[in-house]
Design a protein around this motif. Sequence first.
Motif, PDB file in Angstrom:
ATOM      1  N   VAL A   1       0.850  -1.053  -0.096  1.00 39.39           N
ATOM      2  CA  VAL A   1      -0.004  -0.032   0.038  1.00 39.39           C
ATOM      3  C   VAL A   1       0.979   1.192   0.011  1.00 39.39           C
ATOM      4  O   VAL A   1       0.467   2.222  -0.743  1.00 39.39           O
TER       5      VAL A   1
ATOM      6  N   GLN B   1       3.848   1.535  -1.173  1.00 40.05           N
ATOM      7  CA  GLN B   1       4.296   1.649  -2.799  1.00 40.05           C
ATOM      8  C   GLN B   1       3.363   2.156  -3.704  1.00 40.05           C
ATOM      9  O   GLN B   1       3.566   2.942  -4.401  1.00 40.05           O
ATOM     10  N   GLN B   2       2.101   1.830  -3.490  1.00 40.99           N
ATOM     11  CA  GLN B   2       0.966   2.320  -4.277  1.00 40.99           C
ATOM     12  C   GLN B   2       0.613   3.733  -3.953  1.00 40.99           C
ATOM     13  O   GLN B   2       0.370   4.795  -4.744  1.00 40.99           O
TER      14      GLN B   2
ATOM     15  N   ALA C   1       3.241   5.989  -5.626  1.00 42.83           N
ATOM     16  CA  ALA C   1       3.264   6.111  -7.050  1.00 42.83           C
ATOM     17  C   ALA C   1       1.928   7.048  -7.200  1.00 42.83           C
ATOM     18  O   ALA C   1       1.999   7.859  -8.029  1.00 42.83           O
ATOM     19  N   ALA C   2       0.895   7.063  -6.452  1.00 45.82           N
ATOM     20  CA  ALA C   2      -0.174   7.982  -6.448  1.00 45.82           C
ATOM     21  C   ALA C   2       0.222   9.333  -6.168  1.00 45.82           C
ATOM     22  O   ALA C   2      -0.320  10.215  -6.903  1.00 45.82           O
TER      23      ALA C   2
ATOM     24  N   LEU D   1      -6.417   4.694  -0.692  1.00 41.76           N
ATOM     25  CA  LEU D   1      -4.981   4.111  -0.009  1.00 41.76           C
ATOM     26  C   LEU D   1      -4.702   4.432   1.402  1.00 41.76           C
ATOM     27  O   LEU D   1      -4.054   3.729   2.077  1.00 41.76           O
TER      28      LEU D   1
END
Length: 95
Positions: free
Chosen positions: A18, A20-21, A24-25, A73
């Motif tokens: 999460v 990492q996501q 990126a977001a 997220l």
Amino acid sequence: MPGQLQEIGDLLRQRLFVVQQLAAANAEQHRLLQLSGGSEFLILKTIEEQEEDAWQNPATPDLEANAALLDELNAKLEQIDKLLEEANMKGKRHE
């Protein structure tokens, strides 16, 4: 106890995924904000030629969608952190 360690390991892997996501977001949000700012600058240069009310920033829908993703997220991360805290407290009670 080994089951609890596996549970904590799984939660930590989920948390890492999460995070990492989220990274990126957040990078995408930054890119979209730059695009949005550039679009606003261009409209200011041509404001006499267009109606300001009729102009819509092309990045707005993407910014809104990405902001919703960031909220989702962050909520997942908060839930995982809460589960980790509960697992940690459960482990302390068994010591």
